[in-house]
Design an enzyme around this catalytic site. Structure first.
Site, PDB file in Angstrom:
ATOM      1  N   GLY A  33       0.798  -1.219   0.000  1.00 35.02           N
ATOM      2  CA  GLY A  33       0.000   0.000   0.000  1.00 35.02           C
ATOM      3  C   GLY A  33       0.831   1.269   0.000  1.00 35.02           C
ATOM      4  O   GLY A  33       2.031   1.241  -0.209  1.00 35.02           O
ATOM      5  N   HIS A  39       4.526   1.395  -7.979  1.00 35.48           N
ATOM      6  CA  HIS A  39       3.479   0.367  -7.895  1.00 35.48           C
ATOM      7  C   HIS A  39       2.545   0.451  -9.121  1.00 35.48           C
ATOM      8  O   HIS A  39       2.186  -0.558  -9.711  1.00 35.48           O
ATOM      9  CB  HIS A  39       2.607   0.580  -6.654  1.00 35.48           C
ATOM     10  CG  HIS A  39       3.323   0.503  -5.351  1.00 35.48           C
ATOM     11  ND1 HIS A  39       3.466   1.589  -4.515  1.00 35.48           N
ATOM     12  CD2 HIS A  39       3.928  -0.531  -4.711  1.00 35.48           C
ATOM     13  CE1 HIS A  39       4.116   1.220  -3.417  1.00 35.48           C
ATOM     14  NE2 HIS A  39       4.415  -0.051  -3.512  1.00 35.48           N
TER      15      HIS A  39
HETATM   16  P1  AMP Z   1       6.052  -2.603  -1.505  1.00 31.87           P
HETATM   17  O1  AMP Z   1       4.710  -1.980  -1.374  1.00 31.87           O
HETATM   18  O2  AMP Z   1       7.180  -1.724  -1.116  1.00 31.87           O
HETATM   19  O3  AMP Z   1       6.118  -3.975  -0.884  1.00 31.87           O
HETATM   20  O4  AMP Z   1       6.282  -2.840  -3.057  1.00 31.87           O
HETATM   21  C1  AMP Z   1       5.367  -3.588  -3.823  1.00 31.87           C
HETATM   22  C2  AMP Z   1       5.963  -3.880  -5.163  1.00 31.87           C
HETATM   23  O5  AMP Z   1       6.265  -2.656  -5.828  1.00 31.87           O
HETATM   24  C3  AMP Z   1       7.300  -4.651  -5.068  1.00 31.87           C
HETATM   25  O6  AMP Z   1       7.357  -5.595  -6.118  1.00 31.87           O
HETATM   26  C4  AMP Z   1       8.311  -3.572  -5.247  1.00 31.87           C
HETATM   27  O7  AMP Z   1       9.526  -4.036  -5.766  1.00 31.87           O
HETATM   28  C5  AMP Z   1       7.608  -2.662  -6.233  1.00 31.87           C
HETATM   29  N1  AMP Z   1       8.181  -1.313  -6.169  1.00 31.87           N
HETATM   30  C6  AMP Z   1       8.325  -0.540  -5.075  1.00 31.87           C
HETATM   31  N2  AMP Z   1       8.966   0.608  -5.403  1.00 31.87           N
HETATM   32  C7  AMP Z   1       9.228   0.545  -6.727  1.00 31.87           C
HETATM   33  C8  AMP Z   1       9.863   1.401  -7.658  1.00 31.87           C
HETATM   34  N3  AMP Z   1      10.373   2.569  -7.297  1.00 31.87           N
HETATM   35  N4  AMP Z   1       9.949   0.999  -8.950  1.00 31.87           N
HETATM   36  C9  AMP Z   1       9.451  -0.201  -9.329  1.00 31.87           C
HETATM   37  N5  AMP Z   1       8.835  -1.060  -8.511  1.00 31.87           N
HETATM   38  C10 AMP Z   1       8.726  -0.709  -7.226  1.00 31.87           C
END
Ligand code: AMP
Length: 307
Positions: A33, A39
């Site tokens: 979230g 995301h």
């Molecule tokens: P999180 O909410 O941080 O667990 O991230 C959810 C998904 O979004 C994971 O697969 C992360 O690697 C991806 N994600 C988070 N930040 C980025 C970003 N800056 N660029 C690409 N993907 C991202």
């Protein structure tokens, strides 16, 4: 229109199976979230690959140790729905379960930790005791300072795979080690799911997007730019033929420390095995984790070379 929100795992599985029976393919984007463009880029990519996309929004206590930032992890559920509503190009639903470790039994600790490092799930006495470990890949990089992290990630992703039953699941390369661990787990355990790794989304000034960026002060945020800046410099150095990893790491550490960052690690590793290399001869990824104030940030840059 805001996406439909599914709150419990039985309804989620039922929804997926109904889609499947209509011949539709399902994409899954697991998130915690507080959605940002990183995301959303995964969601858009998923919509190009599959007929319908499930975005899970769940802050997973299984990957936080009791000393980490579970209770202060940022959230804005209604803002997340608004952002997802603005995405066109296909059907999105949100899976937002309350607690994926509550099996309806009594809350009691199944062990006292016994000096072991435990996650918030064990600390909370939820009785969950089954964990997935990707034994070698989980050890280095972030695994060193966060010993329960990847065990928690692999386990929650497995749970989400079993509940959502997707055809494709998308992960950001921002969390490079996480992406590689999930790929390996899917191969080793024969999940019939395609894993896609997506490029890092960055702010205009280069800072890798992260839900945690909001907790940086303006001044810390400025100093944190040393991460992406030093990674870009390292790439330029390699292009000029400087391939000694010790020298490259030294340069990056100096930049981070010069910006008052507290370095957790700077590593140059093989893209597949995540094992450290001394001289860049084939594809590597340079990974950084550093604290600015109370916020731990990670970033990386892939370097593909054929020297
Ligand atoms: P999180 O909410 O941080 O667990 O991230 C959810 C998904 O979004 C994971 O697969 C992360 O690697 C991806 N994600 C988070 N930040 C980025 C970003 N800056 N660029 C690409 N993907 C991202």
């Amino acid at each position: 229109m805001e996406p439909e929100v599914i709150r419990d795992k039985d309804s989620m599985r039922k929804w997926s199976r109904a889609m499947r029976s209509q011949g539709k393919t399902i994409g899954l984007v697991p998130t915690m979230g507080y959605l940002h463009e990183g995301h959303l880029s995964l969601v858009r990519q998923s919509l190009t690959l599959t007929d319908v996309t499930v975005v899970s929004i769940y802050v997973n206590p299984g990957q936080f140790s009791p000393t980490e930032d579970l209770s202060t992890y940022p959230s804005d559920f209604s803002g997340d729905l608004t952002k997802l509503a603005a995405i066109s190009g296909g059907k999105v639903v949100v899976f937002n379960p309350k607690n994926l470790y509550d099996y309806g039994g009594e809350t009691k600790k199944i062990n006292d930790g016994g000096g072991r490092v435990v996650s918030c799930v064990e600390e909370g006495g939820l009785g969950h005791e089954t964990w997935i470990r990707v034994e070698r890949l989980e050890k280095g990089l972030c695994g060193k300072s966060r010993p329960v992290f990847f065990r928690g990630v692999a386990t929650i992703v497995t749970k989400l795979f079993n509940i959502v039953e997707p055809d494709v699941a998308l992960f950001g390369k921002k969390d490079y080690q996480q992406w590689r661990i999930i790929q390996r787990m899917v191969r080793d355990l024969d999940f019939g799911i395609e894993i896609v790794g997506s490029d890092i989304a960055r702010e205009k000034d280069g800072l890798a997007m992260s839900s945690r960026n909001v907790r940086l002060s303006d001044e810390e945020r400025q100093r944190a730019l040393s991460i992406s800046r030093s990674l870009a410099m390292a790439r330029a150095f390699v292009a000029e033929g400087k391939t000694s990893c010790a020298e490259l790491k030294d340069m990056i550490i100096k930049q981070l420390v010069g910006s008052a960052g507290r370095v957790d690690y700077v590593e140059i590793v093989d893209q597949e095995t995540l094992e450290g290399v001394e001289e860049i001869k084939s594809g590597v990824v340079i990974c950084v984790a550093a604290w600015f104030g109370t916020v731990r940030l990670i970033d990386n840059i892939e370097i593909d070379v054929s020297l």
